[in-house]
Design an enzyme around this catalytic site. Structure first.
Site, PDB file in Angstrom:
ATOM      1  N   GLU A  38      -9.021  -0.563  -1.779  1.00  0.00           N
ATOM      2  CA  GLU A  38      -8.475   1.019  -2.972  1.00  0.00           C
ATOM      3  C   GLU A  38     -10.451   1.219  -2.009  1.00  0.00           C
ATOM      4  O   GLU A  38     -10.530   2.187  -1.280  1.00  0.00           O
ATOM      5  CB  GLU A  38      -8.749   1.133  -3.857  1.00  0.00           C
ATOM      6  CG  GLU A  38      -8.051   1.167  -4.581  1.00  0.00           C
ATOM      7  CD  GLU A  38      -6.233   1.670  -3.338  1.00  0.00           C
ATOM      8  OE1 GLU A  38      -6.858   2.241  -3.305  1.00  0.00           O
ATOM      9  OE2 GLU A  38      -5.682   1.285  -3.573  1.00  0.00           O
ATOM     10  N   HIS A  52     -10.386   1.928   2.240  1.00  0.00           N
ATOM     11  CA  HIS A  52      -9.492   2.997   2.632  1.00  0.00           C
ATOM     12  C   HIS A  52     -11.332   3.799   2.716  1.00  0.00           C
ATOM     13  O   HIS A  52     -10.586   5.096   3.893  1.00  0.00           O
ATOM     14  CB  HIS A  52      -9.107   3.894   1.766  1.00  0.00           C
ATOM     15  CG  HIS A  52      -7.366   2.717   1.774  1.00  0.00           C
ATOM     16  ND1 HIS A  52      -6.555   3.251   2.990  1.00  0.00           N
ATOM     17  CD2 HIS A  52      -6.775   2.572   0.834  1.00  0.00           C
ATOM     18  CE1 HIS A  52      -5.179   2.541   2.662  1.00  0.00           C
ATOM     19  NE2 HIS A  52      -5.301   2.264   1.409  1.00  0.00           N
ATOM     20  N   CYS A 108       0.759  -0.977   0.162  1.00  0.00           N
ATOM     21  CA  CYS A 108      -0.006   0.079   0.252  1.00  0.00           C
ATOM     22  C   CYS A 108       0.609   1.030  -0.210  1.00  0.00           C
ATOM     23  O   CYS A 108       1.498   1.351   0.875  1.00  0.00           O
ATOM     24  CB  CYS A 108      -1.003  -0.173   1.319  1.00  0.00           C
ATOM     25  SG  CYS A 108      -2.246   1.313   1.140  1.00  0.00           S
TER      26      CYS A 108
END
Length: 188
Positions: free
Chosen positions: A150, A153, A107
């Site tokens: 993603e 997040h 990441c």
């Protein structure tokens, strides 16, 4: 546009759920996405979420280059395996079954580290586009992994929180050096 500073693990923005975007066609969202695209290209990553660039909005971008793709990753009309740059605003993910597979993840907000993370093997995702349209796709393999990573997040979750065996978490350089199969996959 601009290359934005990437938030790193420990920054409070990465622990908070992001807010929904009320107008996907708003000029400030288009500017944010353009800056995210420049930032992602500069960082040489596969995906980026708005909280990673200090913006608490539900926006992600990603792409799967052919060299990183698994069989079956490509949406209709794309070169085999590749997924073009995709913008998802207010994305939603639906697992297609209970099967999970584990794979190595890294990441941009957790630099120099990688870990083995279980993810749903097959998903359906949907979201809005910059012109207000709807995108909906099914995904498997690396494509599904990137979308799940993603979108995590947006909920304040970083991949280390999902690792089930901390023996499989460490510095990417050391892991790829000690595990030839990992090094070969990373070189793709």
């Amino acid at each position: 546009m601009a290359i934005l500073k990437i938030a790193r693990m420990g920054d409070p923005i990465l622990r908070r759920p992001a807010e929904a975007v009320s107008d996907p066609t708003a000029p400030e969202i288009a500017r944010l996405v353009a800056d995210m695209v420049d930032t992602l290209a500069d960082a040489e990553g596969a995906g980026l979420a708005a909280p990673q660039v200090h913006v608490g909005k539900r926006v992600v971008i990603f792409h799967i280059p052919k060299r990183r793709a698994d069989d079956g990753d490509a949406p209709d009309g794309s070169p085999a395996g590749a997924v073009p740059l995709t913008v998802l605003i207010n994305p939603e993910i639906e697992p297609l079954g209970d099967e999970k597979t584990s794979g190595w993840e890294a990441c941009l907000s957790v630099p120099d580290l990688m870990g083995m993370v279980p993810r749903y093997r097959s998903i359906r995702y949907r979201g809005r586009t910059l012109d207000g349209g709807v995108i909906e796709r099914t995904a498997t393999g690396f494509h599904a992994r990137v979308v799940q990573h993603e979108c995590d997040h947006l909920d304040g979750v970083l991949y280390p929180q999902l690792i089930t065996d901390l023996a499989l978490f460490g510095f990417a350089r050391e892991i790829t050096r000690s595990l030839p199969a990992v090094a070969a996959a990373a070189a793709r």
